[in-house]
Design a protein around this motif. Sequence first.
Motif, PDB file in Angstrom:
ATOM      1  N   ALA A  85       8.476 -11.837   8.366  1.00  0.00           N
ATOM      2  CA  ALA A  85       7.071 -11.588   8.678  1.00  0.00           C
ATOM      3  C   ALA A  85       6.356 -11.238   7.382  1.00  0.00           C
ATOM      4  O   ALA A  85       6.849 -10.421   6.605  1.00  0.00           O
ATOM      5  N   ARG A  86       5.227 -11.867   7.147  1.00  0.00           N
ATOM      6  CA  ARG A  86       4.443 -11.573   5.946  1.00  0.00           C
ATOM      7  C   ARG A  86       3.843 -10.173   6.073  1.00  0.00           C
ATOM      8  O   ARG A  86       3.093  -9.897   7.014  1.00  0.00           O
ATOM      9  N   SER A  87       4.167  -9.302   5.130  1.00  0.00           N
ATOM     10  CA  SER A  87       3.723  -7.907   5.220  1.00  0.00           C
ATOM     11  C   SER A  87       2.205  -7.793   5.234  1.00  0.00           C
ATOM     12  O   SER A  87       1.649  -6.868   5.839  1.00  0.00           O
ATOM     13  N   GLU A  88       1.536  -8.735   4.588  1.00  0.00           N
ATOM     14  CA  GLU A  88       0.077  -8.661   4.470  1.00  0.00           C
ATOM     15  C   GLU A  88      -0.636  -8.851   5.805  1.00  0.00           C
ATOM     16  O   GLU A  88      -1.813  -8.495   5.932  1.00  0.00           O
ATOM     17  N   SER A  89       0.054  -9.403   6.813  1.00  0.00           N
ATOM     18  CA  SER A  89      -0.644  -9.743   8.060  1.00  0.00           C
ATOM     19  C   SER A  89       0.021  -9.192   9.317  1.00  0.00           C
ATOM     20  O   SER A  89      -0.283  -9.632  10.422  1.00  0.00           O
ATOM     21  N   ILE A  90       0.911  -8.203   9.197  1.00  0.00           N
ATOM     22  CA  ILE A  90       1.630  -7.745  10.386  1.00  0.00           C
ATOM     23  C   ILE A  90       0.717  -7.069  11.411  1.00  0.00           C
ATOM     24  O   ILE A  90       1.040  -7.064  12.611  1.00  0.00           O
ATOM     25  N   PHE A  91      -0.406  -6.521  10.964  1.00  0.00           N
ATOM     26  CA  PHE A  91      -1.306  -5.895  11.924  1.00  0.00           C
ATOM     27  C   PHE A  91      -2.298  -6.892  12.523  1.00  0.00           C
ATOM     28  O   PHE A  91      -3.023  -6.556  13.452  1.00  0.00           O
ATOM     29  N   GLU A 187      12.184   7.503   4.395  1.00  0.00           N
ATOM     30  CA  GLU A 187      11.760   8.395   5.476  1.00  0.00           C
ATOM     31  C   GLU A 187      10.326   8.101   5.904  1.00  0.00           C
ATOM     32  O   GLU A 187      10.008   8.147   7.099  1.00  0.00           O
ATOM     33  N   ASP A 188       9.462   7.814   4.941  1.00  0.00           N
ATOM     34  CA  ASP A 188       8.070   7.493   5.275  1.00  0.00           C
ATOM     35  C   ASP A 188       7.988   6.256   6.156  1.00  0.00           C
ATOM     36  O   ASP A 188       7.197   6.206   7.107  1.00  0.00           O
ATOM     37  N   TRP A 189       8.785   5.234   5.840  1.00  0.00           N
ATOM     38  CA  TRP A 189       8.740   3.982   6.603  1.00  0.00           C
ATOM     39  C   TRP A 189       9.121   4.218   8.073  1.00  0.00           C
ATOM     40  O   TRP A 189       8.597   3.556   8.972  1.00  0.00           O
ATOM     41  N   GLY A 193       4.383   9.154  12.376  1.00  0.00           N
ATOM     42  CA  GLY A 193       3.034   9.650  12.135  1.00  0.00           C
ATOM     43  C   GLY A 193       2.221   8.831  11.139  1.00  0.00           C
ATOM     44  O   GLY A 193       1.065   9.150  10.869  1.00  0.00           O
ATOM     45  N   MET A 194       2.805   7.775  10.609  1.00  0.00           N
ATOM     46  CA  MET A 194       2.101   6.952   9.618  1.00  0.00           C
ATOM     47  C   MET A 194       0.962   6.155  10.257  1.00  0.00           C
ATOM     48  O   MET A 194       1.145   5.524  11.303  1.00  0.00           O
ATOM     49  N   SER A 195      -0.206   6.176   9.616  1.00  0.00           N
ATOM     50  CA  SER A 195      -1.332   5.356  10.074  1.00  0.00           C
ATOM     51  C   SER A 195      -1.163   3.933   9.551  1.00  0.00           C
ATOM     52  O   SER A 195      -0.375   3.674   8.633  1.00  0.00           O
ATOM     53  N   ASN A 196      -1.931   2.997  10.121  1.00  0.00           N
ATOM     54  CA  ASN A 196      -1.866   1.615   9.655  1.00  0.00           C
ATOM     55  C   ASN A 196      -2.232   1.518   8.174  1.00  0.00           C
ATOM     56  O   ASN A 196      -1.621   0.749   7.429  1.00  0.00           O
ATOM     57  N   GLN A 197      -3.228   2.285   7.758  1.00  0.00           N
ATOM     58  CA  GLN A 197      -3.624   2.273   6.353  1.00  0.00           C
ATOM     59  C   GLN A 197      -2.492   2.778   5.465  1.00  0.00           C
ATOM     60  O   GLN A 197      -2.200   2.189   4.414  1.00  0.00           O
ATOM     61  N   ASN A 200       0.175   0.098   5.189  1.00  0.00           N
ATOM     62  CA  ASN A 200      -0.236  -0.962   4.253  1.00  0.00           C
ATOM     63  C   ASN A 200      -0.094  -0.499   2.807  1.00  0.00           C
ATOM     64  O   ASN A 200       0.352  -1.261   1.944  1.00  0.00           O
ATOM     65  N   GLU A 201      -0.473   0.735   2.533  1.00  0.00           N
ATOM     66  CA  GLU A 201      -0.355   1.268   1.171  1.00  0.00           C
ATOM     67  C   GLU A 201       1.108   1.366   0.755  1.00  0.00           C
ATOM     68  O   GLU A 201       1.457   1.040  -0.393  1.00  0.00           O
ATOM     69  N   LEU A 202       1.966   1.793   1.675  1.00  0.00           N
ATOM     70  CA  LEU A 202       3.387   1.901   1.364  1.00  0.00           C
ATOM     71  C   LEU A 202       3.972   0.523   1.043  1.00  0.00           C
ATOM     72  O   LEU A 202       4.742   0.364   0.092  1.00  0.00           O
ATOM     73  N   MET A 203       3.600  -0.490   1.827  1.00  0.00           N
ATOM     74  CA  MET A 203       4.115  -1.843   1.587  1.00  0.00           C
ATOM     75  C   MET A 203       3.653  -2.395   0.242  1.00  0.00           C
ATOM     76  O   MET A 203       4.360  -3.176  -0.390  1.00  0.00           O
TER      77      MET A 203
END
Length: 243
Positions: A85-91, A187-189, A193-197, A200-203
């Motif tokens: 899955a392309r990380s840029e478009s998973i949402f 652990e963050d991944w 509690g991680m938001s979509n934003q 995306n920043e983590l990726m």
Amino acid sequence: MCYSTALRKEREKIEKELRNQINVKFDAQSTYQPYFHLNGFTHGNLQIIKMDQPDIITDASWGLIPDWAIHNPEVFRKKSNTLNARSESIFEKPTYRDSAENKRCLILADGFFEPHHENGKAIPYFCYQPSKSNPKGEVFLFAGLYNEIDDKTLSATILTTEANDFFMEVHNKGKRMPLILDPHYFEDWLDEGMSNQQINELMATGISKKQFSAHPVSNDFYKKGIDTNKPYIIEEVQKNTLF
């Protein structure tokens, strides 16, 4: 793209190697056996760590099946390729959106294969992460997504991203690479509690900085009817490598 992986170590070795990064044990029900070449199109099992069981390594069939297709995974897989899955478009993609928000996972490997193109011909390359203590390759973790097919069966996909300088030379046509996470972000991944934003920043910033190596392997890799889940398939086929 990343359609073929390797995980060559025994269970105990994997658990020990990961201990300083993430404390995990194999599920007692796991069917894991070390492999040198897992072809994603066979939909064999990857080994994953889920958000809701961050201390367990469990099996997941390669190729994510979304909720609306779990009644007939075979038909879905004939029509759709969800090995990556392309990380840029998973949402943006309905196939991945729910998993991206609620069912992220880490996927184990100690090598993977990418095509390198020369003179219009694809040459298979084996990619791995050597170290002083493990010159043949450390275990590393891909960012992934998963979903349940039924009460006992999971499915998963490996996220990909734009290739870095090294993998642009290796995967010189597609210029993509699997999203290999830095241990700092494991652990963050898996944090619910991680938001979509934040995801995306983590990726975008959480890719491993550890050095990889790559070398060409036998063209048997591309041939049908040959069992390439053998030690020779990761061996370098020429003395000098470009990378």
